[in-house]
Design an enzyme around this catalytic site. Structure first.
Site, PDB file in Angstrom:
ATOM      1  N   LYS A  58       0.833  -1.206   0.000  1.00 41.65           N
ATOM      2  CA  LYS A  58       0.000   0.000   0.000  1.00 41.65           C
ATOM      3  C   LYS A  58       0.867   1.256   0.000  1.00 41.65           C
ATOM      4  O   LYS A  58       0.559   2.242  -0.684  1.00 41.65           O
ATOM      5  CB  LYS A  58      -0.930  -0.005   1.208  1.00 41.65           C
ATOM      6  CG  LYS A  58      -2.025  -1.061   1.129  1.00 41.65           C
ATOM      7  CD  LYS A  58      -2.965  -0.985   2.326  1.00 41.65           C
ATOM      8  CE  LYS A  58      -4.111  -1.971   2.195  1.00 41.65           C
ATOM      9  NZ  LYS A  58      -5.075  -1.869   3.316  1.00 41.65           N
ATOM     10  N   ALA A  74      -0.745   1.510   5.828  1.00 41.39           N
ATOM     11  CA  ALA A  74      -1.001   0.578   6.927  1.00 41.39           C
ATOM     12  C   ALA A  74      -2.042  -0.456   6.520  1.00 41.39           C
ATOM     13  O   ALA A  74      -2.872  -0.214   5.644  1.00 41.39           O
ATOM     14  CB  ALA A  74      -1.468   1.328   8.172  1.00 41.39           C
ATOM     15  N   ASP A  75      -1.983  -1.582   7.199  1.00 43.97           N
ATOM     16  CA  ASP A  75      -3.014  -2.601   7.038  1.00 43.97           C
ATOM     17  C   ASP A  75      -3.210  -3.315   8.371  1.00 43.97           C
ATOM     18  O   ASP A  75      -2.235  -3.633   9.058  1.00 43.97           O
ATOM     19  CB  ASP A  75      -2.645  -3.624   5.963  1.00 43.97           C
ATOM     20  CG  ASP A  75      -3.828  -4.504   5.611  1.00 43.97           C
ATOM     21  OD1 ASP A  75      -4.650  -4.083   4.769  1.00 43.97           O
ATOM     22  OD2 ASP A  75      -3.965  -5.595   6.187  1.00 43.97           O
ATOM     23  N   THR A  76      -4.464  -3.555   8.717  1.00 42.59           N
ATOM     24  CA  THR A  76      -4.799  -4.183   9.994  1.00 42.59           C
ATOM     25  C   THR A  76      -5.502  -5.510   9.751  1.00 42.59           C
ATOM     26  O   THR A  76      -6.420  -5.589   8.928  1.00 42.59           O
ATOM     27  CB  THR A  76      -5.717  -3.257  10.828  1.00 42.59           C
ATOM     28  OG1 THR A  76      -5.044  -2.017  11.049  1.00 42.59           O
ATOM     29  CG2 THR A  76      -6.064  -3.893  12.169  1.00 42.59           C
TER      30      THR A  76
END
Length: 204
Positions: A58, A74-76
């Site tokens: 990303k 970011a990625d969660t």
């Protein structure tokens, strides 16, 4: 507190929650969603590594066109007993996710990428979240509200999903989608933001 930044900042995310959290720094930034698919095949049980990989993709999707900026992506993800719980594709799937997490402790892992000056740095933060034993009336009402549908694991701790939570161990903002304290630490160490002249950065 009022920070200043060394370069323009871009948040490579469409998440209103990440935008809200990053705003805590009081710095100007622009939002440029990366639109990178989150359907990357998970070929390992290294869930933190998977979150970092998604965050990297990303971040770099935007950094390619903004090399003179600070780009943050970011990625969660939500994980329980070796299973990944993504954003639910239907109300039925959301109910399934929440029933499986009911009364149990799961992990929320956020991978974060920082690109600046041709270099990408990535880290991840993990928070343990314990759900209450959920009754069907509460669970059904929450799912019918529509709140779970755009959130990993099918809930948002900053919305009515907080009613599902017994306790957390770790960073609350990480569960929301951006571990702002750790991110701030990295940005200061890289001399990308500061509070005043002479701020004791540790470049690495």
């Amino acid at each position: 507190m009022k920070f200043t930044n060394a370069r323009p900042i871009i948040l490579a995310s469409a998440s209103p929650r990440r935008k809200e959290i990053l705003s805590l720094l009081g710095l100007p930034f622009t939002v440029q969603p990366s639109h990178v698919s989150e359907d990357i095949e998970m070929t390992t049980d290294d869930f933190a590594g998977y979150a970092r990989e998604l965050a990297s993709k990303k971040t770099m999707a935007i950094a390619e066109d903004y090399g003179d900026h600070i780009v943050i992506g970011a990625d969660t993800i939500v994980v329980h007993e070796g299973k990944h719980y993504p954003k639910p594709e239907s109300k039925e799937q959301a109910k399934l996710f929440l029933r499986e997490l009911s009364g149990k402790t799961h992990a929320v892992i956020t991978g974060v990428g920082i690109f600046v000056g041709g270099t990408l740095r990535v880290f991840s933060v993990e928070t343990a979240v314990t759900f209450r034993e959920l009754d069907d009336i509460l669970l059904d009402a929450y799912v019918e509200s529509g709140d779970p549908m755009d959130k990993a694991g099918g809930y948002g701790i900053q919305t009515a999903g907080a009613l599902l939570v017994e306790k957390i161990e770790g960073d609350y903002f990480n569960v929301m989608g951006l571990p702002i304290a750790r991110l701030t630490e990295h940005l200061r160490r890289l001399a990308l933001i500061n509070l005043k002249e002479g701020d004791p950065f540790i470049d690495y």
